[in-house]
Design a protein around this motif. Structure first.
Motif, PDB file in Angstrom:
ATOM      1  N   SER A  60      45.287 -12.316  72.962  1.00  0.00           N
ATOM      2  CA  SER A  60      43.984 -11.842  73.876  1.00  0.00           C
ATOM      3  C   SER A  60      43.820 -10.218  74.175  1.00  0.00           C
ATOM      4  CB  SER A  60      44.357 -12.306  75.454  1.00  0.00           C
ATOM      5  OG  SER A  60      45.550 -11.689  75.842  1.00  0.00           O
ATOM      6  N   GLU A  61      42.722  -9.715  74.498  1.00  0.00           N
ATOM      7  CA  GLU A  61      42.348  -8.492  74.711  1.00  0.00           C
ATOM      8  C   GLU A  61      41.808  -8.407  76.322  1.00  0.00           C
ATOM      9  OE1 GLU A  61      39.296  -7.381  71.951  1.00  0.00           O
ATOM     10  OE2 GLU A  61      40.485  -7.941  70.464  1.00  0.00           O
ATOM     11  N   SER A  62      42.050  -7.296  76.859  1.00  0.00           N
ATOM     12  CA  SER A  62      41.736  -6.949  78.438  1.00  0.00           C
ATOM     13  C   SER A  62      40.928  -5.658  78.323  1.00  0.00           C
ATOM     14  CB  SER A  62      42.658  -7.204  79.308  1.00  0.00           C
ATOM     15  OG  SER A  62      43.683  -6.138  79.090  1.00  0.00           O
ATOM     16  N   SER A  63      40.240  -5.624  79.296  1.00  0.00           N
ATOM     17  CA  SER A  63      39.309  -4.355  79.652  1.00  0.00           C
ATOM     18  C   SER A  63      39.391  -4.322  81.166  1.00  0.00           C
ATOM     19  CB  SER A  63      38.244  -4.277  79.071  1.00  0.00           C
ATOM     20  OG  SER A  63      37.167  -3.344  79.562  1.00  0.00           O
ATOM     21  N   ARG A  64      39.728  -2.954  81.633  1.00  0.00           N
ATOM     22  CA  ARG A  64      39.431  -2.620  83.039  1.00  0.00           C
ATOM     23  C   ARG A  64      38.663  -1.465  83.048  1.00  0.00           C
ATOM     24  NH1 ARG A  64      44.629  -3.199  83.540  1.00  0.00           N
ATOM     25  NH2 ARG A  64      45.188  -5.285  84.132  1.00  0.00           N
ATOM     26  N   VAL A  65      37.656  -1.626  83.987  1.00  0.00           N
ATOM     27  CA  VAL A  65      36.601  -0.339  84.105  1.00  0.00           C
ATOM     28  C   VAL A  65      35.922  -0.065  85.253  1.00  0.00           C
ATOM     29  CG1 VAL A  65      34.567   0.685  82.880  1.00  0.00           C
ATOM     30  CG2 VAL A  65      36.168  -0.557  81.628  1.00  0.00           C
ATOM     31  N   THR A  66      36.019   1.195  85.675  1.00  0.00           N
ATOM     32  CA  THR A  66      35.237   1.523  87.099  1.00  0.00           C
ATOM     33  C   THR A  66      33.759   1.534  86.605  1.00  0.00           C
ATOM     34  OG1 THR A  66      37.041   2.679  87.864  1.00  0.00           O
ATOM     35  CG2 THR A  66      34.936   3.147  88.951  1.00  0.00           C
ATOM     36  N   TYR A  67      33.060   0.943  87.266  1.00  0.00           N
ATOM     37  CA  TYR A  67      31.438   1.034  86.800  1.00  0.00           C
ATOM     38  C   TYR A  67      30.353   1.377  88.119  1.00  0.00           C
ATOM     39  CZ  TYR A  67      30.442  -3.287  89.246  1.00  0.00           C
ATOM     40  OH  TYR A  67      30.429  -4.154  90.255  1.00  0.00           O
ATOM     41  N   ALA A  68      29.174   2.188  87.344  1.00  0.00           N
ATOM     42  CA  ALA A  68      28.064   2.090  88.192  1.00  0.00           C
ATOM     43  C   ALA A  68      26.965   1.627  87.802  1.00  0.00           C
ATOM     44  CB  ALA A  68      27.700   3.666  88.469  1.00  0.00           C
ATOM     45  N   ARG A  69      26.233   0.689  88.780  1.00  0.00           N
ATOM     46  CA  ARG A  69      25.205  -0.265  88.343  1.00  0.00           C
ATOM     47  C   ARG A  69      23.735   0.206  89.121  1.00  0.00           C
ATOM     48  NH1 ARG A  69      22.916  -5.246  89.859  1.00  0.00           N
ATOM     49  NH2 ARG A  69      21.880  -6.398  88.306  1.00  0.00           N
ATOM     50  N   PHE A  70      22.834   0.536  88.357  1.00  0.00           N
ATOM     51  CA  PHE A  70      21.512   0.521  88.920  1.00  0.00           C
ATOM     52  C   PHE A  70      20.524  -0.390  88.671  1.00  0.00           C
ATOM     53  CE2 PHE A  70      17.339   2.534  88.906  1.00  0.00           C
ATOM     54  CZ  PHE A  70      17.219   2.749  90.142  1.00  0.00           C
ATOM     55  N   ALA A  71      19.922  -0.868  89.342  1.00  0.00           N
ATOM     56  CA  ALA A  71      19.162  -2.011  89.164  1.00  0.00           C
ATOM     57  C   ALA A  71      17.571  -1.927  90.014  1.00  0.00           C
ATOM     58  CB  ALA A  71      19.321  -3.409  89.514  1.00  0.00           C
ATOM     59  N   THR A  72      16.430  -2.102  89.507  1.00  0.00           N
ATOM     60  CA  THR A  72      15.221  -2.151  90.370  1.00  0.00           C
ATOM     61  C   THR A  72      14.362  -3.376  89.636  1.00  0.00           C
ATOM     62  OG1 THR A  72      13.368  -0.665  90.863  1.00  0.00           O
ATOM     63  CG2 THR A  72      13.975  -0.692  88.465  1.00  0.00           C
ATOM     64  N   GLU A  73      13.432  -3.543  90.659  1.00  0.00           N
ATOM     65  CA  GLU A  73      12.648  -4.801  90.403  1.00  0.00           C
ATOM     66  C   GLU A  73      11.424  -4.640  91.002  1.00  0.00           C
ATOM     67  OE1 GLU A  73      12.954  -9.574  91.915  1.00  0.00           O
ATOM     68  OE2 GLU A  73      14.533  -8.793  90.466  1.00  0.00           O
ATOM     69  N   TRP A  74      10.253  -5.142  90.486  1.00  0.00           N
ATOM     70  CA  TRP A  74       8.799  -5.378  91.259  1.00  0.00           C
ATOM     71  C   TRP A  74       8.517  -6.583  90.970  1.00  0.00           C
ATOM     72  CZ3 TRP A  74       6.428  -3.679  95.208  1.00  0.00           C
ATOM     73  CH2 TRP A  74       5.200  -4.148  95.281  1.00  0.00           C
ATOM     74  N   ASP A  75       8.166  -7.480  91.740  1.00  0.00           N
ATOM     75  CA  ASP A  75       7.725  -9.081  91.732  1.00  0.00           C
ATOM     76  C   ASP A  75       6.334  -9.069  92.541  1.00  0.00           C
ATOM     77  OD1 ASP A  75       7.146 -11.574  91.451  1.00  0.00           O
ATOM     78  OD2 ASP A  75       9.427 -12.076  91.883  1.00  0.00           O
ATOM     79  N   SER A  76       5.328  -9.082  91.821  1.00  0.00           N
ATOM     80  CA  SER A  76       4.027  -9.731  92.560  1.00  0.00           C
ATOM     81  C   SER A  76       3.543 -10.936  92.366  1.00  0.00           C
ATOM     82  CB  SER A  76       2.970  -8.481  92.312  1.00  0.00           C
ATOM     83  OG  SER A  76       2.655  -8.270  90.953  1.00  0.00           O
ATOM     84  N   PHE A  77       4.331 -11.955  91.681  1.00  0.00           N
ATOM     85  CA  PHE A  77       3.822 -13.120  91.562  1.00  0.00           C
ATOM     86  C   PHE A  77       3.409 -13.759  92.905  1.00  0.00           C
ATOM     87  CE2 PHE A  77       6.913 -13.740  87.709  1.00  0.00           C
ATOM     88  CZ  PHE A  77       6.170 -13.195  87.038  1.00  0.00           C
ATOM     89  N   ASP A  78       2.333 -14.486  92.598  1.00  0.00           N
ATOM     90  CA  ASP A  78       1.609 -15.292  93.710  1.00  0.00           C
ATOM     91  C   ASP A  78       2.335 -16.365  94.090  1.00  0.00           C
ATOM     92  OD1 ASP A  78       1.147 -16.968  91.548  1.00  0.00           O
ATOM     93  OD2 ASP A  78      -0.960 -17.109  91.912  1.00  0.00           O
ATOM     94  N   SER A  79       3.541 -17.020  93.454  1.00  0.00           N
ATOM     95  CA  SER A  79       4.267 -18.135  94.242  1.00  0.00           C
ATOM     96  C   SER A  79       5.450 -18.196  93.361  1.00  0.00           C
ATOM     97  CB  SER A  79       3.648 -19.441  93.285  1.00  0.00           C
ATOM     98  OG  SER A  79       4.339 -20.590  93.645  1.00  0.00           O
ATOM     99  N   HIS A  80       6.498 -18.242  94.122  1.00  0.00           N
ATOM    100  CA  HIS A  80       8.061 -18.332  93.647  1.00  0.00           C
ATOM    101  C   HIS A  80       8.126 -19.480  92.548  1.00  0.00           C
ATOM    102  CE1 HIS A  80      12.039 -19.328  93.714  1.00  0.00           C
ATOM    103  NE2 HIS A  80      12.419 -17.799  93.978  1.00  0.00           N
ATOM    104  N   THR A  81       7.687 -20.660  92.682  1.00  0.00           N
ATOM    105  CA  THR A  81       8.027 -21.810  91.940  1.00  0.00           C
ATOM    106  C   THR A  81       7.307 -21.859  90.630  1.00  0.00           C
ATOM    107  OG1 THR A  81       8.978 -22.924  93.926  1.00  0.00           O
ATOM    108  CG2 THR A  81       8.477 -24.129  91.932  1.00  0.00           C
ATOM    109  N   LEU A  82       6.090 -21.857  90.946  1.00  0.00           N
ATOM    110  CA  LEU A  82       4.884 -22.055  89.884  1.00  0.00           C
ATOM    111  C   LEU A  82       4.027 -20.808  90.028  1.00  0.00           C
ATOM    112  CD1 LEU A  82       4.480 -25.940  90.031  1.00  0.00           C
ATOM    113  CD2 LEU A  82       5.988 -24.633  88.295  1.00  0.00           C
ATOM    114  N   PRO A  83       4.196 -19.748  89.588  1.00  0.00           N
ATOM    115  CA  PRO A  83       3.404 -18.448  89.703  1.00  0.00           C
ATOM    116  C   PRO A  83       2.200 -18.741  88.669  1.00  0.00           C
ATOM    117  CG  PRO A  83       5.137 -17.741  88.650  1.00  0.00           C
ATOM    118  CD  PRO A  83       5.551 -19.235  89.044  1.00  0.00           C
ATOM    119  N   THR A  84       0.884 -18.484  89.171  1.00  0.00           N
ATOM    120  CA  THR A  84      -0.309 -18.226  88.074  1.00  0.00           C
ATOM    121  C   THR A  84      -0.661 -16.874  87.838  1.00  0.00           C
ATOM    122  OG1 THR A  84      -1.783 -18.631  89.957  1.00  0.00           O
ATOM    123  CG2 THR A  84      -0.787 -20.771  88.779  1.00  0.00           C
TER     124      THR A  84
END
Length: 190
Positions: A60-84
């Protein structure tokens, strides 16, 4: 809206080749939602990851790391389930630094999806769905690679996915949405 929280996850994967991958995260999160109906998102995570890969022959191999995560999102869909129609953009950047064991790594991910429905006056029965996504990594351990295919793909089985450090995909569809007798929408996307 501004939110603060703790993030924890544990995932295990067994590959047909006999490998076992395990990854876990523990961290703190700051999240900002903005726009009408909270369509926008900006998120920052700081935490620790621990990854393990068990190989049938070499141990086995292992890895331990401190991390920083940046995420961004924009969602202008007209419906959650079946957007058109609408636009969805997702981007994530992760930097693993201060590695105790294993490499420090960088990961980037981008997905852009645009749905378009023609005006009713054109009488076209279908719209256009353009979905592009890409991921790139540098020095990431195996458990941090991207999963391609699997349950979310057309094949739909857990055994039909692949791990890849880098990928790009373009999907084009012609969605047809119709309302049934009881007002429930049905959608087909060839």
């Amino acid at each position: 809206r501004l939110g603060f929280g703790l993030v924890a996850s544990l995932q295990k994967q067994w590959l047909p080749s006999g490998e076992k991958l395990q990854k876990g995260d523990l961290g703190a999160r700051v999240q900002l939602r903005y726009g009408m109906e909270d369509r926008g998102l900006v998120q920052v995570d700081l935490g620790r990851t621990e990854d393990r890969t068990r190989l049938p022959i070499s141990g086995s191999e292992s890895s331990r790391v401190t991390y920083a995560r940046f995420a961004t999102e924009w969602d202008s869909f007209d419906s959650h389930t079946l957007p058109t129609e609408g636009l969805m953009v997702r981007a994530t950047w992760v930097r693993g630094f201060r590695a105790e064991s294993g490499p420090a790594y960088t990961t980037g991910y981008l997905r852009v999806r645009n749905l378009w429905t023609p005006p009713a006056s054109t009488r076209l029965p279908f719209g256009l769905d353009v979905d592009a996504e890409a991921g790139i990594q540098e020095h990431a351990p195996g458990p941090r690679w991207f999963i391609i295919g699997g349950p979310d793909s057309l094949i739909g089985t857990r055994s039909a996915y692949y791990l890849a450090p880098n990928f790009a995909a373009l999907r084009l569809g012609l969605p047809f949405t119709a309302a049934t007798l009881f007002g429930v929408a049905v959608q087909c996307v060839p």
